[in-house]
Scaffold this motif. Sequence first.
Motif, PDB file in Angstrom:
ATOM      1  N   ALA A   1     -10.441  -5.018  -5.613  1.00 55.11           N
ATOM      2  CA  ALA A   1     -11.209  -6.183  -4.989  1.00 55.11           C
ATOM      3  C   ALA A   1     -11.409  -6.142  -3.432  1.00 55.11           C
ATOM      4  O   ALA A   1     -10.912  -5.385  -3.220  1.00 55.11           O
ATOM      5  N   GLU A   2     -12.369  -6.775  -3.740  1.00 54.13           N
ATOM      6  CA  GLU A   2     -12.742  -6.849  -2.062  1.00 54.13           C
ATOM      7  C   GLU A   2     -11.087  -7.896  -1.262  1.00 54.13           C
ATOM      8  O   GLU A   2     -10.839  -7.812  -0.068  1.00 54.13           O
ATOM      9  N   SER A   3     -10.841  -8.653  -2.126  1.00 50.42           N
ATOM     10  CA  SER A   3      -9.788  -9.286  -1.255  1.00 50.42           C
ATOM     11  C   SER A   3      -8.593  -9.436  -1.980  1.00 50.42           C
ATOM     12  O   SER A   3      -8.997  -9.702  -3.467  1.00 50.42           O
ATOM     13  N   ALA A   4      -7.652  -9.477  -1.514  1.00 55.57           N
ATOM     14  CA  ALA A   4      -6.635  -9.673  -2.963  1.00 55.57           C
ATOM     15  C   ALA A   4      -4.687 -10.337  -1.942  1.00 55.57           C
ATOM     16  O   ALA A   4      -4.897  -9.749  -0.758  1.00 55.57           O
ATOM     17  N   ILE A   5      -4.241 -10.511  -2.791  1.00 52.14           N
ATOM     18  CA  ILE A   5      -2.836 -11.426  -2.323  1.00 52.14           C
ATOM     19  C   ILE A   5      -2.149 -11.246  -3.348  1.00 52.14           C
ATOM     20  O   ILE A   5      -2.145 -11.936  -4.394  1.00 52.14           O
ATOM     21  N   LEU A   6      -0.101 -10.910  -3.218  1.00 56.07           N
ATOM     22  CA  LEU A   6       0.465 -11.089  -4.230  1.00 56.07           C
ATOM     23  C   LEU A   6       1.540 -12.172  -3.271  1.00 56.07           C
ATOM     24  O   LEU A   6       2.381 -11.599  -2.404  1.00 56.07           O
ATOM     25  N   VAL A   7       2.221 -13.151  -3.760  1.00 56.58           N
ATOM     26  CA  VAL A   7       2.842 -14.282  -2.611  1.00 56.58           C
ATOM     27  C   VAL A   7       4.196 -14.328  -3.723  1.00 56.58           C
ATOM     28  O   VAL A   7       4.616 -14.841  -5.131  1.00 56.58           O
ATOM     29  N   ASP A   8       5.304 -13.946  -3.387  1.00 56.32           N
ATOM     30  CA  ASP A   8       6.297 -14.156  -3.979  1.00 56.32           C
ATOM     31  C   ASP A   8       6.659 -15.798  -4.648  1.00 56.32           C
ATOM     32  O   ASP A   8       7.077 -16.265  -2.915  1.00 56.32           O
TER      33      ASP A   8
END
Length: 448
Positions: A39-46
């Motif tokens: 993906a161009e941009s991604a993030i994962l947060v707890d």
Amino acid sequence: MKHNAKKCLSLLLVTLVMMTAITVQPFSVQAAESIDIEAESAILVDFETGKIVYAKNPDMALPPASMTKMMTEYLVHEAIAEGQISWDTTTQISDYPYSISADASFSGVGLTQDKDYTVKQLYDAMAINSDNATTIALAELIAGSEGEFVKMMNEKAEEMGLPEYEFVNSTGLANSSLGENVPEGTDPDANNLLSARSAALLAYNLINDYPEALEVSKVPSAEFDDQTIRNWNWMLPHDEEDASSLQQFNYEGIDGLKTGFTELAGHCFTGTAERNGKRFVSVVMKTEGQGARFEETAKLMDYGFNQFENQEIFPAGYQLEGESDIPVSKGKEDTVQVATNEAFMTPVNGDQAENYSIEYQLNEDKLNEDGELNAPIEKGEKIGTAKVVYSGEEDDGYISPESDKRTIDLVAQDTVEKDNWFMLTIGAIGGFFGNIFSTVVDTVKGWF
């Protein structure tokens, strides 16, 4: 012969052990490594701690398409919480949202004028089916016009501390597609903009402040005006009619949150899932296709659930060995112990816990020139802070300053009363004569 047989057996065992080590080690190393998200941009947060456990170009501002509606959802919930409207409040459809609903290119639910719709009906169509016309109708109900609602969106974004954002309408459509209905005060050629970090923080606030939003976002399909509307989130469990084509995307624990697509934005998705009390929030922006956004989200979620475990690195009451007795001046006790007043917990991948340490930072305003605390001191009084330091290679920080708990209050463990006037006087006198004695001794020494 027996000796040779034993020697051969031993050599065979050693060889097998080495082969096992060579075979197993790559898998264990791979399990601890990061992942590649297409993906161009991604993030994962707890969600529990607000810790970012994966990030790829998280600060790149991109058109979020219908993920914009998460802000509209937030403001609807806020208006209800503040008593401005209720779920049973009714409104009718003005010409602007009706024109959007009647346009087949926007594939809406199809609205009727001169008919009362409840806030609940409009919200469900927006949150489940990502309908644009019902979104505009809600914006007009709350703010009087979409232009005024856009002002509210940007004000709330600033209040939330979204790092990269620009809201120009309530839906996520391109302003250029709205014709004469472009919201007042916005550029006719503008698009909404969010970074993955901002979208994740918006979702984080929505779930945290209004968790009931998930009760709607997790609905695969619903009835609206005698028709069945379906959720564009293919990761939800779907009914038999859709199961065969969408089953490959189903993901255990997924219950939201918002898809998005325009030609400019590409396919994007803000997801959230919970398993065994543990929740993650993810964002992927500009993936290669409609199904790819769910495949990449599944990779992110698997990474979170399989690789990370929330651990209490430092418990409440933690003390640094050799540094927790602080000298006290003019007190009935010469020292007081200090300790952290709350625990520090964080998602840990592998042996990352070994990379955390604590540093004391005493409040200088509470110390005299000799570095002593002045009595009296109350039990539980804040003496300073304990700063959690991470010395590992990667640290993407936290989704918001409020969720960053790496600075912990350092508090006194006991009360230290101020010494009575008599003992203070005796001490002062003793100090006075001690200084005189020292001066005399130094003088005498100077004679010789």
